[in-house]
Design a protein around this motif. Sequence first.
Motif, PDB file in Angstrom:
ATOM      1  N   GLU A 140      60.983  29.584  79.797  1.00 43.41           N
ATOM      2  CA  GLU A 140      60.889  29.824  78.359  1.00 43.41           C
ATOM      3  C   GLU A 140      61.629  31.089  77.929  1.00 43.41           C
ATOM      4  N   ASP A 141      61.818  32.052  78.832  1.00 43.40           N
ATOM      5  CA  ASP A 141      62.454  33.304  78.452  1.00 43.40           C
ATOM      6  C   ASP A 141      63.972  33.262  78.590  1.00 43.40           C
ATOM      7  N   SER A 142      64.565  32.112  78.871  1.00 36.60           N
ATOM      8  CA  SER A 142      66.009  32.023  79.038  1.00 36.60           C
ATOM      9  C   SER A 142      66.663  31.302  77.865  1.00 36.60           C
ATOM     10  N   ALA A 143      66.194  31.554  76.669  1.00 35.51           N
ATOM     11  CA  ALA A 143      66.761  30.884  75.494  1.00 35.51           C
ATOM     12  C   ALA A 143      68.221  31.273  75.290  1.00 35.51           C
ATOM     13  N   TRP A 144      68.577  32.518  75.579  1.00 38.32           N
ATOM     14  CA  TRP A 144      69.972  32.938  75.403  1.00 38.32           C
ATOM     15  C   TRP A 144      70.895  32.171  76.337  1.00 38.32           C
ATOM     16  N   GLU A 203      70.451  29.094  77.380  1.00 32.50           N
ATOM     17  CA  GLU A 203      70.612  27.757  76.803  1.00 32.50           C
ATOM     18  C   GLU A 203      71.619  27.778  75.663  1.00 32.50           C
ATOM     19  N   HIS A 204      71.578  28.811  74.832  1.00 27.21           N
ATOM     20  CA  HIS A 204      72.521  28.919  73.717  1.00 27.21           C
ATOM     21  C   HIS A 204      73.947  29.098  74.223  1.00 27.21           C
TER      22      HIS A 204
END
Length: 51
Positions: free
Chosen positions: A24-28, A30-31
């Motif tokens: 969940e803390d790797s949103a950047w 994914e972007h």
Amino acid sequence: MTADTAAPTASAPGSLTRTGGPQEDSAWLEHVLGWTLVVVVAMFVTQVGWF
């Protein structure tokens, strides 16, 4: 099978929601990967000349 033996095999409702994807803390991440895919597809379409 009795109720005592079935209880340990039952899983918690929240444990089935994870699919093995990114944390969940790797949103950047994914972007960045998503925009990289967009750019690669745009370059491919431009080179092929579909549009």
